[in-house]
Scaffold this motif. Structure first.
Motif, PDB file in Angstrom:
ATOM      1  N   THR A  17     -41.010  32.178  57.246  1.00 19.46           N
ATOM      2  CA  THR A  17     -42.364  31.906  56.769  1.00 19.46           C
ATOM      3  C   THR A  17     -42.776  32.957  55.749  1.00 19.46           C
ATOM      4  O   THR A  17     -42.485  34.134  55.908  1.00 19.46           O
ATOM      5  CB  THR A  17     -43.359  31.904  57.942  1.00 19.46           C
ATOM      6  OG1 THR A  17     -42.979  30.898  58.882  1.00 19.46           O
ATOM      7  CG2 THR A  17     -44.773  31.625  57.456  1.00 19.46           C
ATOM      8  N   ARG A  18     -43.464  32.519  54.716  1.00 17.59           N
ATOM      9  CA  ARG A  18     -43.972  33.438  53.709  1.00 17.59           C
ATOM     10  C   ARG A  18     -45.487  33.316  53.631  1.00 17.59           C
ATOM     11  O   ARG A  18     -46.103  32.468  54.283  1.00 17.59           O
ATOM     12  CB  ARG A  18     -43.353  33.132  52.343  1.00 17.59           C
ATOM     13  CG  ARG A  18     -43.783  31.805  51.766  1.00 17.59           C
ATOM     14  CD  ARG A  18     -43.004  31.455  50.508  1.00 17.59           C
ATOM     15  NE  ARG A  18     -43.454  30.192  49.919  1.00 17.59           N
ATOM     16  CZ  ARG A  18     -42.780  29.496  49.015  1.00 17.59           C
ATOM     17  NH1 ARG A  18     -41.606  29.947  48.604  1.00 17.59           N
ATOM     18  NH2 ARG A  18     -43.246  28.371  48.527  1.00 17.59           N
ATOM     19  N   LEU A  19     -46.082  34.169  52.823  1.00 15.59           N
ATOM     20  CA  LEU A  19     -47.521  34.086  52.599  1.00 15.59           C
ATOM     21  C   LEU A  19     -47.855  32.759  51.929  1.00 15.59           C
ATOM     22  O   LEU A  19     -47.121  32.303  51.053  1.00 15.59           O
ATOM     23  CB  LEU A  19     -47.998  35.238  51.714  1.00 15.59           C
ATOM     24  CG  LEU A  19     -47.954  36.639  52.337  1.00 15.59           C
ATOM     25  CD1 LEU A  19     -48.209  37.697  51.275  1.00 15.59           C
ATOM     26  CD2 LEU A  19     -48.983  36.758  53.455  1.00 15.59           C
ATOM     27  N   PRO A  20     -48.948  32.105  52.350  1.00 13.56           N
ATOM     28  CA  PRO A  20     -49.306  30.820  51.735  1.00 13.56           C
ATOM     29  C   PRO A  20     -49.579  30.972  50.246  1.00 13.56           C
ATOM     30  O   PRO A  20     -50.238  31.914  49.814  1.00 13.56           O
ATOM     31  CB  PRO A  20     -50.576  30.406  52.504  1.00 13.56           C
ATOM     32  CG  PRO A  20     -51.081  31.637  53.147  1.00 13.56           C
ATOM     33  CD  PRO A  20     -49.901  32.518  53.391  1.00 13.56           C
ATOM     34  N   SER A  21     -49.037  30.049  49.446  1.00 14.37           N
ATOM     35  CA  SER A  21     -49.221  30.104  47.998  1.00 14.37           C
ATOM     36  C   SER A  21     -49.125  28.693  47.428  1.00 14.37           C
ATOM     37  O   SER A  21     -48.647  27.765  48.086  1.00 14.37           O
ATOM     38  CB  SER A  21     -48.168  31.004  47.347  1.00 14.37           C
ATOM     39  OG  SER A  21     -46.863  30.525  47.623  1.00 14.37           O
ATOM     40  N   HIS A  22     -49.575  28.523  46.199  1.00 13.34           N
ATOM     41  CA  HIS A  22     -49.554  27.226  45.524  1.00 13.34           C
ATOM     42  C   HIS A  22     -48.730  27.334  44.238  1.00 13.34           C
ATOM     43  O   HIS A  22     -48.786  28.337  43.523  1.00 13.34           O
ATOM     44  CB  HIS A  22     -50.974  26.769  45.182  1.00 13.34           C
ATOM     45  CG  HIS A  22     -51.849  26.597  46.390  1.00 13.34           C
ATOM     46  ND1 HIS A  22     -51.761  25.519  47.238  1.00 13.34           N
ATOM     47  CD2 HIS A  22     -52.831  27.396  46.901  1.00 13.34           C
ATOM     48  CE1 HIS A  22     -52.645  25.638  48.199  1.00 13.34           C
ATOM     49  NE2 HIS A  22     -53.314  26.777  48.020  1.00 13.34           N
ATOM     50  N   GLY A  23     -47.972  26.291  43.952  1.00 19.39           N
ATOM     51  CA  GLY A  23     -47.197  26.261  42.722  1.00 19.39           C
ATOM     52  C   GLY A  23     -46.183  27.383  42.659  1.00 19.39           C
ATOM     53  O   GLY A  23     -45.402  27.608  43.589  1.00 19.39           O
ATOM     54  N   ASP A  24     -46.193  28.105  41.541  1.00 18.14           N
ATOM     55  CA  ASP A  24     -45.259  29.210  41.337  1.00 18.14           C
ATOM     56  C   ASP A  24     -45.851  30.555  41.748  1.00 18.14           C
ATOM     57  O   ASP A  24     -45.327  31.608  41.361  1.00 18.14           O
ATOM     58  CB  ASP A  24     -44.851  29.277  39.859  1.00 18.14           C
ATOM     59  CG  ASP A  24     -44.034  28.052  39.445  1.00 18.14           C
ATOM     60  OD1 ASP A  24     -43.361  27.486  40.328  1.00 18.14           O
ATOM     61  OD2 ASP A  24     -44.080  27.696  38.257  1.00 18.14           O
ATOM     62  N   SER A 179     -41.017  36.595  57.615  1.00 18.27           N
ATOM     63  CA  SER A 179     -40.004  36.383  56.583  1.00 18.27           C
ATOM     64  C   SER A 179     -38.673  37.023  56.952  1.00 18.27           C
ATOM     65  O   SER A 179     -37.802  37.181  56.099  1.00 18.27           O
ATOM     66  CB  SER A 179     -40.491  36.956  55.240  1.00 18.27           C
ATOM     67  OG  SER A 179     -41.725  36.387  54.872  1.00 18.27           O
ATOM     68  N   TYR A 180     -38.527  37.393  58.181  1.00 16.37           N
ATOM     69  CA  TYR A 180     -37.317  38.021  58.700  1.00 16.37           C
ATOM     70  C   TYR A 180     -37.243  37.708  60.194  1.00 16.37           C
ATOM     71  O   TYR A 180     -38.194  37.191  60.787  1.00 16.37           O
ATOM     72  CB  TYR A 180     -37.350  39.537  58.464  1.00 16.37           C
ATOM     73  CG  TYR A 180     -38.649  40.169  58.900  1.00 16.37           C
ATOM     74  CD1 TYR A 180     -38.857  40.538  60.231  1.00 16.37           C
ATOM     75  CD2 TYR A 180     -39.694  40.363  58.005  1.00 16.37           C
ATOM     76  CE1 TYR A 180     -40.054  41.073  60.644  1.00 16.37           C
ATOM     77  CE2 TYR A 180     -40.896  40.901  58.399  1.00 16.37           C
ATOM     78  CZ  TYR A 180     -41.074  41.259  59.726  1.00 16.37           C
ATOM     79  OH  TYR A 180     -42.269  41.788  60.140  1.00 16.37           O
ATOM     80  N   CYS A 181     -36.123  38.025  60.810  1.00 13.67           N
ATOM     81  CA  CYS A 181     -35.908  37.696  62.227  1.00 13.67           C
ATOM     82  C   CYS A 181     -36.187  38.899  63.119  1.00 13.67           C
ATOM     83  O   CYS A 181     -35.732  40.006  62.831  1.00 13.67           O
ATOM     84  CB  CYS A 181     -34.469  37.233  62.451  1.00 13.67           C
ATOM     85  SG  CYS A 181     -34.048  35.713  61.594  1.00 13.67           S
ATOM     86  N   VAL A 182     -36.930  38.659  64.188  1.00 13.00           N
ATOM     87  CA  VAL A 182     -37.129  39.661  65.228  1.00 13.00           C
ATOM     88  C   VAL A 182     -36.891  38.997  66.579  1.00 13.00           C
ATOM     89  O   VAL A 182     -36.954  37.772  66.708  1.00 13.00           O
ATOM     90  CB  VAL A 182     -38.540  40.289  65.173  1.00 13.00           C
ATOM     91  CG1 VAL A 182     -38.694  41.188  63.965  1.00 13.00           C
ATOM     92  CG2 VAL A 182     -39.619  39.210  65.176  1.00 13.00           C
ATOM     93  N   HIS A 183     -36.616  39.805  67.590  1.00 11.88           N
ATOM     94  CA  HIS A 183     -36.210  39.293  68.890  1.00 11.88           C
ATOM     95  C   HIS A 183     -37.251  38.367  69.510  1.00 11.88           C
ATOM     96  O   HIS A 183     -36.931  37.288  70.016  1.00 11.88           O
ATOM     97  CB  HIS A 183     -35.909  40.463  69.833  1.00 11.88           C
ATOM     98  CG  HIS A 183     -35.557  40.039  71.220  1.00 11.88           C
ATOM     99  ND1 HIS A 183     -36.470  40.033  72.263  1.00 11.88           N
ATOM    100  CD2 HIS A 183     -34.389  39.585  71.747  1.00 11.88           C
ATOM    101  CE1 HIS A 183     -35.878  39.615  73.360  1.00 11.88           C
ATOM    102  NE2 HIS A 183     -34.626  39.340  73.076  1.00 11.88           N
ATOM    103  N   ARG A 184     -38.503  38.771  69.500  1.00 10.86           N
ATOM    104  CA  ARG A 184     -39.549  37.972  70.149  1.00 10.86           C
ATOM    105  C   ARG A 184     -39.646  36.582  69.554  1.00 10.86           C
ATOM    106  O   ARG A 184     -39.805  35.590  70.267  1.00 10.86           O
ATOM    107  CB  ARG A 184     -40.899  38.698  70.014  1.00 10.86           C
ATOM    108  CG  ARG A 184     -42.060  38.000  70.724  1.00 10.86           C
ATOM    109  CD  ARG A 184     -43.382  38.580  70.265  1.00 10.86           C
ATOM    110  NE  ARG A 184     -43.551  38.399  68.838  1.00 10.86           N
ATOM    111  CZ  ARG A 184     -43.967  37.273  68.281  1.00 10.86           C
ATOM    112  NH1 ARG A 184     -44.247  36.217  69.028  1.00 10.86           N
ATOM    113  NH2 ARG A 184     -44.090  37.184  66.977  1.00 10.86           N
TER     114      ARG A 184
END
Length: 311
Positions: A17-24, A179-184
């Motif tokens: 998941t990334r920060l919400p954004s529109h277009g480019d 935007s990365y993997c963690v155990h939880r």
């Protein structure tokens, strides 16, 4: 073939998941991350280069700072590939094996960083409590042994995590909230009973950051007790001033991590944007700011850094 068997043999893919954004807009968002990554690499590499090449910096405090710099380089390198991939290349997918490898190194290096901060607190206590024997107590072989114990301790504690997660079946949406993997995050995607993982995760938190933070607190209690026994007001301020950099680094490391833990514990599923931002702060802010904090407070180190860039 049944649906269960399909799930068993189908490769597991997680969506980051990334920060919400529109277009480019995500391309523009990637610019600060690129800057932070480059600054972290340059800043920590310069610290290592200066400490290695300058014999006058071969002192316990700077050796511990070098350990912190190496750990910060590892955290940045473990985290940034997926963060930059998701913003620059719109690559949200990550395989189970890659995810487990990433979370192992992230948790391992966080555990090591927590322990290094504890060693730095011990260093400050010895420097203030017994300055005449400071160099005799923290000799290079002893520091090397302390560093080895820190790495072995972190490895023994964190190594079971990916193996415990590997045995699970994953049949949910598999959308992670970072935007990365963690155990939880990965643990909660499993369709199996995760009781053992929950217990072990609590055990690792208490044995690493929990125990380290308690010992750091006790170190500062002893430091304050020692400082109060110093007769001169000017000497007391000078002694406390040697701890300012370390205290700032502690705040950078623990405040985002504690805030994220509280949100995950009491606000499950809510405040997703805040979770993402705090997640970035907890992993990206310390590697970026630690070199800045120490170079600002240490005149000797600051002069050496300036000479590197002026040449």
């Amino acid at each position: 073939m049944s649906a269960v068997n399909d799930t068993k043999f189908k490769p597991v893919i997680f969506l980051l998941t990334r920060l919400p954004s529109h277009g480019d807009a995500h391309l523009w968002i990637s610019i600060p991350f690129c800057f932070m990554y480059a600054s972290s690499i340059v800043g920590n590499s310069v610290i290592l280069f200066i400490v290695k090449t300058d014999p006058s910096l071969h002192q316990p405090m700077y050796i511990f700072l070098s350990m912190l710099a190496v750990t910060d380089l590892g955290i940045s390198t473990s985290t940034m590939p997926t963060i930059l991939g998701i913003y620059l290349l719109n690559s949200r997918e990550i395989s189970l094996d890659a995810c487990l490898a990433q979370l192992f190194f992230i948790h391992l290096l966080q555990c090591i960083e927590s322990s290094v901060l504890l060693l730095m607190a011990f260093d400050r206590f010895i420097a203030i409590y017994n300055p005449l024997r400071y160099a005799a107590i923290l000799i290079l072989p002893r520091i090397a042994k302390m560093g080895l114990v820190v790495v072995l301790r972190a490895t023994v504690i964190i190594l079971p995590l990916p193996f415990l997660l590997k045995q699970f079946q994953y049949c949910r949406a598999n959308v992670l909230s970072h935007s990365y993997c963690v155990h939880r995050e990965v643990m909660n995607m499993a369709c199996s009973d995760i009781t053992v993982n929950i217990i072990y995760r609590l055990f690792t938190k208490l044995l690493t950051m929990g125990l380290d933070s308690l010992l750091i607190f006790l170190s500062y209690v002893m430091i304050l007790k020692t400082v109060r026994s110093i007769g001169s007001h000017e000497e007391r301020l000078r002694a406390l001033n040697t701890c300012v950099s370390h205290f700032c680094v502690l705040l950078l490391f623990y405040i985002p991590e504690i805030s994220l833990t509280v949100i995950h514990s009491f606000e499950k599923g809510s405040l997703p944007l805040l979770q993402i931002v705090l997640g970035y702060f907890s992993l990206l802010l310390p590697p970026l700011m630690n070199p800045v904090v120490y170079s600002m407070k240490s005149k000797h180190l600051r002069v050496k850094i300036i000479r590197v860039f002026i040449k």
